[in-house]
Design a protein around this motif. Structure first.
Motif, PDB file in Angstrom:
ATOM      1  N   MET A   1       0.846  -1.166   0.000  1.00  0.00           N
ATOM      2  CA  MET A   1       0.000   0.000   0.000  1.00  0.00           C
ATOM      3  C   MET A   1       0.902   1.243   0.000  1.00  0.00           C
ATOM      4  O   MET A   1       1.799   1.362   0.803  1.00  0.00           O
ATOM      5  N   GLU A   2       0.634   2.154  -0.941  1.00  0.00           N
ATOM      6  CA  GLU A   2       1.422   3.366  -1.071  1.00  0.00           C
ATOM      7  C   GLU A   2       0.566   4.582  -0.790  1.00  0.00           C
ATOM      8  O   GLU A   2      -0.663   4.522  -0.879  1.00  0.00           O
ATOM      9  N   LEU A   3       1.204   5.707  -0.499  1.00  0.00           N
ATOM     10  CA  LEU A   3       0.462   6.926  -0.188  1.00  0.00           C
ATOM     11  C   LEU A   3      -0.331   7.446  -1.382  1.00  0.00           C
ATOM     12  O   LEU A   3      -1.354   8.098  -1.201  1.00  0.00           O
ATOM     13  N   LYS A   4       0.114   7.164  -2.602  1.00  0.00           N
ATOM     14  CA  LYS A   4      -0.638   7.638  -3.761  1.00  0.00           C
ATOM     15  C   LYS A   4      -1.955   6.878  -3.937  1.00  0.00           C
ATOM     16  O   LYS A   4      -2.840   7.322  -4.640  1.00  0.00           O
ATOM     17  N   PHE A  66       5.295  11.994   7.526  1.00  0.00           N
ATOM     18  CA  PHE A  66       4.843  10.776   8.215  1.00  0.00           C
ATOM     19  C   PHE A  66       6.022   9.917   8.651  1.00  0.00           C
ATOM     20  O   PHE A  66       6.008   9.348   9.741  1.00  0.00           O
ATOM     21  N   GLN A  67       7.047   9.815   7.802  1.00  0.00           N
ATOM     22  CA  GLN A  67       8.225   9.020   8.156  1.00  0.00           C
ATOM     23  C   GLN A  67       8.941   9.642   9.348  1.00  0.00           C
ATOM     24  O   GLN A  67       9.397   8.937  10.248  1.00  0.00           O
ATOM     25  N   SER A  68       8.995  10.960   9.394  1.00  0.00           N
ATOM     26  CA  SER A  68       9.605  11.651  10.530  1.00  0.00           C
ATOM     27  C   SER A  68       8.807  11.420  11.814  1.00  0.00           C
ATOM     28  O   SER A  68       9.387  11.199  12.885  1.00  0.00           O
ATOM     29  N   THR A 126       3.898   0.900   7.744  1.00  0.00           N
ATOM     30  CA  THR A 126       5.104   1.210   8.512  1.00  0.00           C
ATOM     31  C   THR A 126       6.143   1.980   7.704  1.00  0.00           C
ATOM     32  O   THR A 126       7.061   2.541   8.273  1.00  0.00           O
ATOM     33  N   SER A 127       6.007   2.000   6.396  1.00  0.00           N
ATOM     34  CA  SER A 127       6.941   2.731   5.539  1.00  0.00           C
ATOM     35  C   SER A 127       6.139   3.732   4.716  1.00  0.00           C
ATOM     36  O   SER A 127       5.160   3.366   4.065  1.00  0.00           O
ATOM     37  N   PHE A 128       6.574   4.971   4.723  1.00  0.00           N
ATOM     38  CA  PHE A 128       5.828   6.027   4.055  1.00  0.00           C
ATOM     39  C   PHE A 128       6.545   6.569   2.833  1.00  0.00           C
ATOM     40  O   PHE A 128       6.091   7.515   2.221  1.00  0.00           O
ATOM     41  N   LYS A 129       7.664   5.991   2.478  1.00  0.00           N
ATOM     42  CA  LYS A 129       8.370   6.374   1.263  1.00  0.00           C
ATOM     43  C   LYS A 129       7.676   5.717   0.087  1.00  0.00           C
ATOM     44  O   LYS A 129       7.271   4.564   0.155  1.00  0.00           O
TER      45      LYS A 129
END
Length: 189
Positions: A1-4, A66-68, A126-129
């Motif tokens: 799942m990606e942010l886009k 979000f990653q920060s 868990t990963s936002f990149k």
């Protein structure tokens, strides 16, 4: 799942995952409970991958924010609520993104960031990149390593051009006989 693929829909609480394109709009699935619904074509829909946060010098993509937050919170949800004081909100944002623009980033924006982050963590993200960023960084590293290895190819001139000869121009077709029916005759009929 990606942010886009994750969408924020105007007038609807929570976040949604893009499923498919329908006749009258798009089909989305709620991250909280998995219910699918149709969103009309006139509804304002924003992909989280397209949103950025203002800083004093530029804009930072929401995925980086979000990653920060994820790194700052050690993967735990944010303790901010909709009733948090402005001082708590500003303190949280300055700890996560120290150079954020205090004039253009409002308290409501900080609340949304915290709510969206908590919804994404609750959905197991868990990963936002984005994979484009990860692939782009890997490709840039590979290109830096391979750049000295590549040789530029030079083209050798043909024997005719090396001898100083020029090519003769092509002969033009001399038959300009009119066809039986012209295009204007067809349009008139």
């Amino acid at each position: 799942m990606e942010l886009k693929e994750i969408l924020a829909i105007s007038g609807a609480p929570g976040l949604y995952k893009y499923v498919a394109q329908g006749k009258g709009g798009i089909i989305v699935e709620a991250l909280a409970d998995g219910r699918r619904t149709m969103v009309g074509g006139t509804t304002k829909v924003s992909a989280l991958g397209d949103i950025a946060v203002f800083t004093q010098t530029s804009e930072v993509p929401l995925g980086d924010v979000f990653q920060s937050v994820y790194d700052h919170q050690a993967g735990k949800p944010v303790a901010l609520t909709s009733k948090s004081s402005p001082e708590e909100l500003k303190g949280f944002m300055s700890s996560v993104l120290p150079d954020y623009d205090t004039e253009r980033v409002h308290n409501s924006d900080i609340k949304k960031i915290a709510q969206w982050y908590n919804a994404l963590i609750g959905a197991g993200m868990t990963s936002f990149k984005t994979t484009e960023e990860e692939n782009g960084a890997a490709a840039a590293e590979e290109a830096a390593v391979e750049a000295p290895k590549k040789k530029t190819a030079t083209r050798k001139p043909s024997a005719a051009t090396a001898a100083g000869k020029q090519r003769a121009p092509k002969a033009e077709s001399r038959s300009k006989a009119p066809s039986a029916r012209s295009t204007t005759a067809r349009k008139a009929q």
